[in-house]
Design a protein around this motif. Structure first.
Motif: not given
Length: 101
Positions: A45, A49, A77-79, A81-83, A85-86, A88
């Motif tokens: 992940i 990212a 920015k979205n990447i 945040v997604a990284g 979350i992933g 975590s």
């Protein structure tokens, strides 16, 4: 009184009988599979990212259009945040699995 005695007796028998039973092979195999998969995900992940952020930074650098730059900034920015979350979520699964080992 009799009902509560039966419940206490049943729980006492279960408490001492649990170590006598072995864990089924499918359960231990599933735990091992999830543990190995989460280990791989914790490496993949952040790597993916980072590569995606690098790609968008490169595309932002080569484009002179301000609209394109804002699109790439938003994508980076979205990447991030997604990284986060992933990683975590995988970390929580890994902590949950560690409890059972």
């Amino acid at each position: 009184m009799r009902k509560s005695f039966k419940l206490v007796f049943f729980l006492a028998v279960l408490t001492f009988a649990i170590p006598a039973y072995a864990e089924p092979q499918i359960v231990s195999g599933a735990k091992n599979l999830l543990n190995d998969a989460t280990t791989w995900l914790l490496g993949l992940i952040p790597t993916a990212a980072g590569l995606m952020i690098g790609y968008h930074a490169l595309m932002k650098q080569f484009n002179d259009d301000p609209t394109s730059a804002s699109i790439h900034n938003k994508a980076m920015k979205n990447i991030l945040v997604a990284g986060a979350i992933g990683v975590s979520a995988v970390g929580l699964v890994k902590a949950f699995l560690a409890y059972f080992q």
